[in-house]
Scaffold this active site. Structure first.
Site, short mmCIF file in Angstrom:
data_model
loop_
_atom_site.label_atom_id
_atom_site.label_comp_id
_atom_site.label_asym_id
_atom_site.label_seq_id
_atom_site.Cartn_x
_atom_site.Cartn_y
_atom_site.Cartn_z
N ASN A 44 7.50 -30.41 -11.51
CA ASN A 44 7.28 -29.16 -12.25
C ASN A 44 7.15 -29.45 -13.73
OD1 ASN A 44 9.38 -27.96 -9.83
ND2 ASN A 44 7.39 -27.02 -10.17
N ASP A 51 18.19 -24.99 -11.92
CA ASP A 51 17.41 -24.47 -13.06
C ASP A 51 17.49 -22.94 -13.06
OD1 ASP A 51 15.83 -24.57 -15.34
OD2 ASP A 51 13.94 -24.83 -14.26
N GLU A 76 17.17 -28.74 -23.28
CA GLU A 76 15.83 -28.91 -22.70
C GLU A 76 14.85 -28.39 -23.74
OE1 GLU A 76 14.58 -26.37 -19.52
OE2 GLU A 76 13.45 -27.97 -18.54
N LEU A 131 6.34 -19.84 -13.63
CA LEU A 131 7.75 -19.86 -13.21
C LEU A 131 8.65 -20.02 -14.43
CD1 LEU A 131 7.39 -22.06 -10.01
CD2 LEU A 131 8.19 -19.68 -10.06
ZN LIG Z 1 12.10 -26.83 -17.49
#
Ligand SMILES: [Zn+2]
Length: 376
Positions: free
Chosen positions: A211, A265, A124, A298
């Site tokens: 998100n 996640d 990612e 977050l």
């Molecule tokens: Zn992410």
């Protein structure tokens, strides 16, 4: 164990929950017979599901894969507690020089695992839009070019999250697809048009829908508008923190169980007490429900996948079969895994036994008992 018979209410490949007797031989599902058998080795009063397939896990139980790839082994040993039997360790945006050693560490540690199976690596970043960096360190973000991208990945990489609107991204998507790597759109400020170009280039998943992406507005629907109306499945972090329950319901109504994959996640504080933790090089403050940078951003979650299954039932009113599909068959399909995510002859005997309240009581990986709760 060479032969194992498990019987009870089972999620069938047609998406229905019906009585079945599952015969396992040498770690593989040999037969799935209709009807329950009281003489089975394991007679289940709750439900039998395929093992959960997790596409996005940054770490857990005090380990962070972006800092130590070898820690996949200790995490794999414990993930069956949450119903997860196979997963993609996820490495977030890291210093460029760190990737070869992280990938090597994960590859070596994955050779001899107990517990959940490592399906490969999810990278990612670092090809993310700085405007939607989330908890990723902007100093390490890059712009893709094909030569560099192809040097960066190795055979252990199964999934790459990138922002399709970056210069060079469309060529990178095509090159990664040609290597058999699934490409996901995420941490992206793409317009609807840029997102559609990414989908046309071969994007096969959406990373944590809503998100760290452009907003869904009624005249400019951005990446969420493209993902919600396309057949490409999307991950969602259904912890009640990352998105409001009504947004989870909206996504479920638009995509259905075949279009949503539950992901956690989760980061290293999953399964750990509140306190201060790390996500890659970032300091993260963890309370009872969330993980955040000091500025409130977050930074992953502390969700477990079995909790996500319970949450999605509560938030959307979907059936249990649909919720389980979002944690099993749909993520397996994203990675084109023919032997995972379904209870069918020829599939790996990865099975989760849940009680009536959908808590995990037993987990089998390739026919071997990998977890049993105290009440099992
Ligand atoms: Zn992410």
């Amino acid at each position: 164990m060479s032969k194992l018979i498990v019987s009870g209410r089972t999620l069938w490949p047609d998406g229905m929950i019906k009585d079945a007797t599952v015969v396992v031989e040498q770690g593989v599902i040999a037969q799935v017979l209709p009807g329950a058998s009281p003489k089975a080795d394991v007679v289940v009063s709750g439900y039998i599901a395929p093992g959960f397939v997790e596409l996005q896990l940054n770490g857990a139980y005090g380990a962070d894969f972006s800092n130590d790839g070898r820690s996949v082994a200790s995490v794999a040993a414990r993930l069956p507690e949450t119903g997860v039997t196979s997963f993609l360790p996820t490495i977030i945006t890291s210093p460029w020089d760190a990737y070869p050693s992280r990938l090597r560490e994960v590859r070596e540690a994955s050779q001899n695992l107990t517990g959940a199976h490592v399906l490969g690596v999810h990278l990612e970043g670092p090809y993310l839009n700085p405007a939607k960096k989330g908890a990723h360190n902007p100093a390490f973000l890059r712009t893709p070019n094909v030569d560099e991208v192809l040097r960066w990945v190795d055979d252990s990489v199964r999934l790459v999250t990138l922002a399709p609107e970056l210069p060079g991204a469309l060529d990178a998507i095509k090159a990664l697809r040609a290597r058999g790597i699934v490409v996901s759109a995420g941490h992206s400020n793409a317009t609807f048009g840029q997102a559609m170009a990414g989908l046309a280039a071969g994007i096969g998943w959406g990373t944590h829908l809503f998100n760290a992406m452009s907003a869904l507005e009624h005249r400019q629907s951005g990446l969420p508008g493209a993902l919600l109306t396309s057949p490409v499945p999307c991950g969602m972090i259904v912890d009640g923190i990352h998105t409001h329950s009504s947004i989870v319901k909206l996504a479920y109504r638009a995509k259905g169980a075949a279009g949503l994959t539950l992901v956690t996640d989760a980061m290293e504080a999953m399964g750990m007490p509140a306190g201060r933790y790390k996500l890659s090089d970032r300091e993260v403050i963890v309370d009872a429900t969330s993980a955040r940078l000091a500025d409130g951003t977050l930074a992953g979650s502390i969700l477990t996948l079995d909790q996500a299954v319970r949450n999605v039932v509560e938030f959307t009113g979907c059936s249990l079969a649909e919720a389980l599909t979002m944690a099993t068959a749909t993520p397996a399909r994203v990675l084109n895994l023919e032997r995972k995510g379904r209870i069918a002859p020829g599939c790996d005997a990865d099975l989760v036994v849940l009680d009536e309240s959908l808590h995990v009581t037993q987990t089998f990986v390739k026919g071997n008992l990998a977890f049993a709760s105290r009440d099992a």
